[in-house]
Write a protein that holds these residues in place. Structure first.
Motif, PDB file in Angstrom:
ATOM      1  N   GLU A 256     -27.239 105.673   5.379  1.00 17.98           N
ATOM      2  CA  GLU A 256     -27.249 104.931   5.248  1.00 17.98           C
ATOM      3  C   GLU A 256     -27.984 103.846   6.594  1.00 17.98           C
ATOM      4  OE1 GLU A 256     -27.150 102.367   1.257  1.00 17.98           O
ATOM      5  OE2 GLU A 256     -24.455 103.431   1.681  1.00 17.98           O
ATOM      6  N   THR A 257     -28.567 103.016   6.208  1.00 17.36           N
ATOM      7  CA  THR A 257     -28.801 102.042   6.949  1.00 17.36           C
ATOM      8  C   THR A 257     -29.085 100.640   6.265  1.00 17.36           C
ATOM      9  OG1 THR A 257     -29.109 102.955   9.094  1.00 17.36           O
ATOM     10  CG2 THR A 257     -29.369 100.270   9.740  1.00 17.36           C
ATOM     11  N   ILE A 258     -27.962 100.279   6.540  1.00 17.63           N
ATOM     12  CA  ILE A 258     -28.303  98.252   5.655  1.00 17.63           C
ATOM     13  C   ILE A 258     -28.268  97.288   6.556  1.00 17.63           C
ATOM     14  CG2 ILE A 258     -27.213  96.636   4.153  1.00 17.63           C
ATOM     15  CD1 ILE A 258     -27.849  99.224   2.737  1.00 17.63           C
ATOM     16  N   ARG A 259     -29.516  96.704   6.399  1.00 13.03           N
ATOM     17  CA  ARG A 259     -30.105  95.211   6.820  1.00 13.03           C
ATOM     18  C   ARG A 259     -29.203  93.981   7.064  1.00 13.03           C
ATOM     19  NH1 ARG A 259     -31.997  94.196  11.628  1.00 13.03           N
ATOM     20  NH2 ARG A 259     -33.002  92.032  11.926  1.00 13.03           N
ATOM     21  N   ILE A 260     -28.288  93.441   7.881  1.00 12.88           N
ATOM     22  CA  ILE A 260     -27.930  92.118   8.109  1.00 12.88           C
ATOM     23  C   ILE A 260     -28.348  91.215   8.475  1.00 12.88           C
ATOM     24  CG2 ILE A 260     -25.713  90.925   9.106  1.00 12.88           C
ATOM     25  CD1 ILE A 260     -24.936  93.354   7.212  1.00 12.88           C
ATOM     26  N   ILE A 261     -29.019  90.304   7.056  1.00 11.03           N
ATOM     27  CA  ILE A 261     -30.363  89.357   7.720  1.00 11.03           C
ATOM     28  C   ILE A 261     -29.967  88.043   8.181  1.00 11.03           C
ATOM     29  CG2 ILE A 261     -31.988  87.866   5.945  1.00 11.03           C
ATOM     30  CD1 ILE A 261     -31.477  89.500   4.269  1.00 11.03           C
TER      31      ILE A 261
END
Length: 881
Positions: free
Chosen positions: A523-528
């Motif tokens: 998976e890829t998690i977006r760091i805001i």
């Protein structure tokens, strides 16, 4: 009691704990930066919060200092009590000693007792100690350990060690986090006769002004979890805080903090300026105490770099200063700025301990002077607004100002309720306080709902002392999640992640935080965003990884970082160029650095000339063209960094070692990220230069691609202007000629309008009708211009004492009503232009307002003008009957 001065008392405290092997550290700034949870330091322990939370280790297990603090909002809100009693303050000093996993209750209690009774000589018979009574519901027993140590200080004494509830004797950092029982030390400063009548132990924690807490010893041994339960901390800490002003009152034998040598020089100066002696009048005494206290809060805030404004911390400071101005205006009759004149006296009292007051004295005075001047104008404007509302309610036969109107005056115009009440009282009127308070409550509840956040406990995956930041050297790294937690607000849920190592830069020092991704094969998690809180680097995301324990690749957005770095490095070059071109007095007062632009605030008293801006731009661009390499020095001792010529920023707190960034002659202390060489910046262009406060200017600029786009837009606009003007020479010459011609034409038009207005006035005078003491002219002027009608109204106002003019006109399907009432008619309070406009504007399907002597309404129904004129005649007669 002794004759020790405040300076001697402060030195005695620090020397005593130095003898107990405590390291004496300087006060942290009172204005907190890079902490989203707190605007101001409100306790001595704030700068050590990350140690208590376990986010940072310290090489010094014993520390002591005197800390400048501010309490005006949130849990510690003393503002409305300040000045009315003798022992509450906004800004105060807190003397403190701390143990981080070293000594505990025995030493803390024993040393506190020894210092108070042996070193500074307070009478043991006047002292009381409190301990936590326990809380069976939470499984916390009575603090017998502290009780037994206090028994050694009060051998054989009765009612000297008192039990206290959770409210008074259990300290908590917040809804979650470190906490523990505390022991307060109170002193009874009453006369012997009073003490004989009522024992002091009956007055502890009851609000008596002479039986007050002076020292709080907090024993941090628990951690409060999000579900409210408590768990033992692995290491126990001591956090003590003693109110310096109260201690001085006790040592110097005074009955009020304001009678000590910390306040009397300032109060004496206030007395000299306003011409009233302190001690002659309760209301004037309160005002002098308020001003003396608030002067300290505002001066220290400005010295720490926080100027009054309409945002967050700046708004709090503005409120405090305006409260002081208001008391001077109401109670001391001070209608001109004067608080700024007290700054040199304050610097004389506290400048030795806090040198920033002395070095920043002129700047502080200038900012306060300008704020005073602006608010005194606001008070005058508020007076006019209230006069208008008074006319309305009197016309309606009422004697109560609606609370919603009082709230609007307060909320929109900054006009205080107590001043509104005072003005109304003088005119035999009052405000609807119940309605006002309901409006205030609605606003507070709305603010609370918007700000409400539910923070979960940290879920620890792997113990990690401190995140390793690798972002100075790379934008990508292999990482693991150390811990995470949920943050729920009204509108969304987010998650905060702490990594074992990270290339993400956390927002601080004016540079925005990085964004990017955490990814692996699944998976890829977006760091805001990336922020710093209590020395933790926190990564914000909208969702948790499916497998938080897995290994991830952390990638900061490299393109975004590069743009931000260009702007950050440009601020260093800009700072250097300003000091070279404008003068060495220039100091950075704040900055914002993001991918799109940079903002740089600096000290200077006047607008930069076009020549100065050009010279600054040219110097920065020459340094960029010089392709200067970045020279980075890490872990440099602060003093050595200063010897290198590094610029320390105003209001910043630095550790023992710092990072130094150099680009040629530009040398600064900085923890941010930067380009490798200045050539990477490409181009620098100043977009604007403005004033943001007294003595503070702001430059906004762009670099690289954004600078090129800005210049190209300007050139395109210039081409368009040349085409529109059909300029054959310099476009500026053509534009100047057209402006001059336009000004001449405008004067001719105005002269013609005045002639038409005079002719129309003469035409209408014979058609005036009598309405009591007034001569009323009602006229439908058709398509006549509003400018001519306003000019005619001015003629009648200047040449007549009893005329009321009501004129209708229309143009392009729109209707306008203009009402003028002569000044003499306004004096009786029966009628004004605003009231007439409100009464008749509905006939043209519109609304309006203005001044009591001239009001205008616009509407969409020209057919209603005649009806409006008829209604005006009836209304005016009824009001003047």
């Amino acid at each position: 009691m002794t004759n020790m001065t405040a300076q001697e008392i402060r030195s005695a405290f620090l020397n005593y704990f130095r003898s107990k092997k405590h390291r004496i550290v300087p006060s942290a700034p009172m204005v907190i930066k890079d902490d989203s949870t707190l605007m101001f330091t409100n306790a001595g322990m704030n700068q050590f919060k990350d140690i208590f939370l376990g986010n940072r280790n310290t090489a010094d297990p014993r520390i002591a200092n005197t800390q400048k603090c501010l309490r005006v909002s949130g849990k510690h809100n003393d503002l409305e009590e300040v000045g009315h009693d003798t022992y509450h303050h906004t800004m105060f000093e807190m003397l403190g000693n701390w143990s981080f996993g070293d000594y505990f209750k025995r030493e803390a209690i024993g040393w506190a007792w020894e210092f108070l009774t042996k070193v500074i000589g307070l009478q043991a018979g006047r002292l009381y100690a409190t301990i936590f009574e326990g809380n069976p519901e939470e499984g916390v027993a009575r603090d017998d350990e502290a009780y037994n140590y206090w028994l050694e200080c009060f051998p054989g004494s009765v009612n000297r060690i008192l039990e206290g509830s959770k409210k008074d004797n259990f300290w908590e950092m917040g809804d979650t986090g470190p906490c523990g029982p505390c022991s307060e030390i109170h002193i009874d400063l009453r006369s012997d006769d009073e003490r004989e009548k009522v024992p002091g132990h009956n007055l502890v924690n009851t609000g008596h002004p002479l039986v007050v807490e002076i020292w709080n010893l907090v024993f941090i041994q628990y951690n409060r979890k999000a579900d409210g339960s408590l768990e033992q901390l692995p290491a126990k800490h001591v956090d003590t805080g003693m109110g310096f002003e109260r201690l001085c009152m006790a040592v110097q034998g005074k009955k009020s903090n304001y009678d000590t040598d910390l306040f009397q020089p300032v109060i004496g100066e206030i007395s000299d300026i306003c011409g009233h002696e302190y001690g002659e009048s309760d209301s004037r005494d309160i005002a002098m105490r308020v001003i003396a206290d608030h002067l300290r809060a505002v001066s220290f805030s400005i010295a720490d770099g926080q100027i009054p404004s309409n945002n967050r911390a700046g708004y709090v400071i503005r409120r405090i200063l305006r409260r002081a101005v208001r008391y001077g205006y109401n109670n001391l009759g001070m209608e001109e700025p004067f608080i700024y004149r007290l700054v040199p006296v304050l610097a004389g009292v506290m400048g030795d301990t806090f040198p920033e007051l002395t070095s920043g004295r002129e700047h502080i005075s200038r900012v306060i002077h300008d704020e005073e001047t602006a608010f005194l104008r606001t008070l005058g404007k508020g007076q006019r607004l209230i006069d208008k509302e008074i006319a309305v309610i009197r016309r309606e036969g009422k004697d109560v100002l609606p609370g919603s109107v009082a709230f609007e005056l307060y909320d929109t115009y900054g006009f205080p309720l107590d001043l509104t009440q005072l003005i109304l009282k003088e005119k035999g009127l009052e405000a609807n306080i119940t309605e006002f308070e309901a409006c205030m409550k609605t606003q507070r509840e709305r603010s609370r709902e918007d700000a409400a956040v539910d923070t979960g406990d940290w879920v620890v995956i792997a113990e990690q002392e401190e995140t390793v930041f690798t972002g100075y050297d790379q934008t990508e790294d292999i990482v693991h999640i150390s811990k995470y937690r949920s943050i729920k607000s009204r509108n969304r849920e987010q998650f905060q992640l702490v990594l074992n190592r990270t290339p993400f830069y956390a927002e601080s020092g004016g540079q925005v935080g990085d964004s990017g991704t955490l990814s692996n094969s699944r998976e890829t998690i977006r760091i805001i965003d990336t922020i710093r809180e209590n020395n933790l680097i926190i990564h914000i995301t909208d969702r948790l990884p499916v497998e938080p324990e897995a290994e991830f690749t952390a990638r900061a957005d490299a393109a975004r970082r590069e743009l931000t770095e260009s702007n950050h490095s440009a601020t260093h070059l800009l700072h250097f160029a300003l000091r070279e071109v404008v003068g060495k007095h220039v100091e950075q007062k704040g900055s914002l650095v993001n991918p799109d632009r940079l903002r740089f605030d600096f000290s200077h008293t006047s607008r930069l000339s076009r020549e100065e801006i050009a010279a600054v731009e040219n110097m920065v661009n020459e340094m960029i063209a010089g392709n200067m390499n970045r020279d980075t020095h890490r872990d440099v001792p602060v003093e050595k960094a200063k010897e290198m010529g590094a610029m320390a920023l105003f209001g910043e707190k630095y550790g023992d070692s710092v990072r130094v960034i150099s680009f040629g002659p530009s040398v600064e202390l900085c923890g941010g990220t930067h380009v490798e060489n200045t050539g990477r910046i490409g181009l620098f262009k100043i977009v604007s230069e403005t004033a943001i406060a007294a003595g503070i200017r702001r430059i906004e600029a762009v670099t690289g691609k954004n600078a090129m786009e800005f210049i190209n837009r300007k050139l395109e606009t210039l081409d368009e202007v040349e085409q529109i003007l059909q300029s054959k020479g310099r476009v500026t010459d053509t534009a100047t000629r057209l402006v001059q011609e336009s000004a001449q034409m405008r004067k001719s038009i105005e002269k013609l309008q005045d002639q038409i207005a005079a002719s129309l006035a003469e035409k209408l005078r014979p058609h005036a009708i009598n309405a009591g003491e007034a001569s009323v002219i009602l006229y439908n002027a058709g398509s006549e211009s509003t400018e001519v009608i306003k000019s005619m109204a001015g003629l009648f106002r200047n040449s007549s004492e009893n005329t009321i003019l009501v004129i209708g006109s229309s143009s392009a399907g729109k209707a306008t009503l203009t009402v003028m009432v002569c000044d003499k008619l306004l004096q009786n309070g029966k009628v004004d232009a605003v009231g007439i406009i409100r009464e008749i504007s509905g006939e043209i399907g519109g609304s309006g307002g203005g001044q009591p002597f001239l009001s205008i309404a616009g509407g969409k129904d020209p057919g209603g003008i005649d009806r409006a004129l008829e209604k005006a005649a009836v209304f005016i007669r009824s009001m003047l009957a």
